[in-house]
Design an enzyme around this catalytic site. Structure first.
Site, mmCIF file in Angstrom:
data_model
loop_
_atom_site.group_PDB
_atom_site.id
_atom_site.type_symbol
_atom_site.label_atom_id
_atom_site.label_comp_id
_atom_site.label_asym_id
_atom_site.label_seq_id
_atom_site.Cartn_x
_atom_site.Cartn_y
_atom_site.Cartn_z
ATOM 1 N N CYS A 269 0.791 -1.237 0.000
ATOM 2 C CA CYS A 269 0.000 0.000 0.000
ATOM 3 C C CYS A 269 0.819 1.280 0.000
ATOM 4 O O CYS A 269 0.683 2.095 -0.913
ATOM 5 C CB CYS A 269 -0.939 0.008 1.199
HETATM 6 C C1 UDX Z 1 -0.991 -0.014 5.545
HETATM 7 C C2 UDX Z 1 -1.946 0.876 6.353
HETATM 8 O O1 UDX Z 1 -1.524 0.910 7.731
HETATM 9 C C3 UDX Z 1 -3.379 0.404 6.220
HETATM 10 O O2 UDX Z 1 -4.248 1.292 6.917
HETATM 11 C C4 UDX Z 1 -3.714 0.406 4.720
HETATM 12 O O3 UDX Z 1 -5.013 0.089 4.463
HETATM 13 C C5 UDX Z 1 -2.764 -0.535 3.987
HETATM 14 O O4 UDX Z 1 -1.422 -0.082 4.206
HETATM 15 P P1 UDX Z 1 0.196 -2.376 5.865
HETATM 16 O O5 UDX Z 1 0.854 -2.094 4.553
HETATM 17 O O6 UDX Z 1 -0.416 -3.710 6.082
HETATM 18 O O7 UDX Z 1 -0.984 -1.316 6.131
HETATM 19 O O8 UDX Z 1 1.286 -2.188 7.006
HETATM 20 P P2 UDX Z 1 1.667 -1.145 8.129
HETATM 21 O O9 UDX Z 1 1.584 -1.836 9.431
HETATM 22 O O10 UDX Z 1 0.947 0.122 7.995
HETATM 23 O O11 UDX Z 1 3.220 -0.933 7.784
HETATM 24 C C6 UDX Z 1 3.647 -0.454 6.502
HETATM 25 C C7 UDX Z 1 5.160 -0.373 6.435
HETATM 26 O O12 UDX Z 1 5.639 0.675 7.259
HETATM 27 C C8 UDX Z 1 5.876 -1.639 6.911
HETATM 28 O O13 UDX Z 1 6.978 -1.882 6.056
HETATM 29 C C9 UDX Z 1 6.336 -1.291 8.306
HETATM 30 O O14 UDX Z 1 7.451 -2.022 8.732
HETATM 31 C C10 UDX Z 1 6.668 0.190 8.124
HETATM 32 N N1 UDX Z 1 6.635 0.957 9.367
HETATM 33 C C11 UDX Z 1 5.496 1.054 10.090
HETATM 34 C C12 UDX Z 1 7.787 1.635 9.796
HETATM 35 O O15 UDX Z 1 8.836 1.582 9.152
HETATM 36 N N2 UDX Z 1 7.729 2.363 10.939
HETATM 37 C C13 UDX Z 1 6.592 2.471 11.689
HETATM 38 O O16 UDX Z 1 6.634 3.174 12.716
HETATM 39 C C14 UDX Z 1 5.437 1.791 11.248
#
Ligand code: UDX
Length: 429
Positions: A269
């Protein structure tokens, strides 16, 4: 449970979003029909077996399949449904803009399937689509193949905010439910589908609902790139960015979430949606400098762990590097846009040998890099390694301790701050 409106619902697409949405609506008591063109997937769903891994999905799908949830590969029967959710993919095109071909094809098939019905139906887009798509692509395409009295159809846009690995909880306990609609009637039907959930409902225009999804993802991605940039500065001057963000996150105007610095964001996403928003801005004559920087910071972050590694062990040719964590985040086998991919590519270019382990994503990563040495546990991957990179925030990695004694040299660098033993260096702390 509150609410006694049981709806007949069709969900177009049995992929990640469609299957989670359909299973959760069935769990809420509705009767759900999934249209999934892949027969094999439809058969698995009917047998109560999820074709993808998602925490808690197996339990609710198993309970619903054959009871109030079924899957089929054709559109026959969707004319029974009060509401039809479009949950098909919108993959990126070469220039980063969203490819709407599956949306158009679903809209066309829905219009044809409903053309003999004289009931009121609400067609609701759940896929992430650029603002204006429901109005200018979905609505006209459905109406064209539907062919008559457009007042018997309503249109909504209802974005999903599901995190992989936590999607069932996110669906059942949402922070908010956003429903954009072309009429109050259409919004009322969509609202009934969610009646049993406790959450604020925000009703808007179709376009605003579409923009809310892009804006939420772009904002969260911005928080991550912001934290990474602060982390990069902190590392240069000897400050732990995690201490800094802890102090910052207590401010309720900021909040503590999505401030974890590291290798940047991956997944299906954030990278795709921020790029699609950039293309949308550019097509509207805007130069989205901030969004472009969010991507820029994200793309450079994986290279930084290689720089740290190279400073620590010098020439990497022939050295054995243990890579722990291949999935784009914990609790999933998904490697789409995983930060591990550019890290592994760079390592291979240096001539290093890679010894890899992930609790769930080994099989998926084998499709991208078939020739790495894959292991079934962290200890074996660490055996004889000259250095170790911990790339994904899997909880089981935080318990690793004695396993590191199996390394030749204990050079351990982490891409997210999760390890508890001493002597660890972080990518930006
Ligand atoms: C995301 C959105 O959170 C969700 O609402 C949307 O509908 C789809 O995209 P997702 O891709 O499943 O969800 O994962 P998410 O938990 O949001 O993490 C996304 C990425 O950001 C991951 O690679 C995660 O490791 C990274 N991340 C997240 C960070 O690097 N730091 C953080 O503090 C949080």
């Amino acid at each position: 449970m509150k609410g006694d409106n049981i709806l007949k619902i069709s969900v177009i697409g049995g992929g990640y979003v469609g299957l989670v949405t359909a299973s959760c609506f069935a769990e809420l008591g509705h009767t759900v029909r999934i249209i999934e063109i892949d027969n094999k997937k439809a058969d698995l769903i009917n047998a109560g077996k999820p074709p993808i891994y998602e925490d808690k999905l197996k339990g609710i799908l198993h309970k619903a399949a054959g009871r109030n949830l079924s899957a089929q590969s054709h559109y026959d029967g969707i004319e029974d449904s009060e509401i039809i959710f479009i949950c098909v993919g919108t993959p990126p095109q070469d220039d980063g803009s969203a490819d709407l071909r599956y949306i158009s094809s679903a809209a066309d098939s829905i219009g044809t399937a409903l053309s003999k019905s004289d009931q009121y139906h609400v067609i609701t887009v759940k896929s992430t689509v650029p603002p204006g798509t429901t109005e200018s692509v979905v609505q006209p395409t459905v109406l064209k193949s539907f062919g008559h009295h457009s007042s018997s159809l309503g249109f909504c846009m209802n974005p999903e905010f599901l995190r992989e690995g936590r999607a069932i909880d996110d669906f059942m306990h949402p922070d908010r439910i956003v429903i954009g609609g072309d009429s109050q009637n259409a919004i009322d039907v969509a609202q009934k589908a969610y009646e049993r959930l406790e959450a604020p409902i925000i009703t808007t225009s179709l376009k605003a609902a579409e923009m809310i999804k892009y804006t939420s993802n772009a904002f969260l991605a911005t928080k991550i790139s912001f934290s990474n940039e602060i982390g990069n500065i902190c590392k240069k001057i000897g400050i732990d960015v995690y201490d800094v963000m802890k102090g910052v996150g207590y401010d309720h105007r900021i909040n503590p979430y999505f401030l974890n610095a590291g290798l940047g964001f991956g997944g299906s996403c954030f990278p795709k949606d921020v790029m699609a928003l950039i293309r949308l801005a550019e097509k509207s004559g805007e130069d989205p400098v901030l969004l472009k920087s969010v991507i820029d910071v994200n793309e450079h972050q994986p290279g930084r762990i290689i720089q740290v590694l190279s400073r620590r062990i010098g020439d990497m040719k022939g050295k054995k590097i243990a890579v722990l964590g291949l999935a784009f985040k914990d609790n999933t086998d998904d490697i789409r846009d995983s930060r591990a991919i550019p890290v592994i590519e760079e390592l291979l270019q240096t001539g290093a040998t890679i010894s890899a382990y992930d609790p769930m994503a080994t099989e998926t990563m084998k499709q991208v890099f078939p020739d790495l040495m894959y292991h079934s546990n962290a200890g074996d991957a660490l055996d004889g390694a000259d250095a170790c990179l911990v790339l994904t925030e899997w909880p089981e990695f935080s318990d690793l301790k004695d396993e590191f004694n199996r390394m030749k040299n204990q050079v351990i660098i982490e891409g997210r701050k999760i390890l508890s033993c001493s002597g660890i260096e972080g990518v930006c702390w």
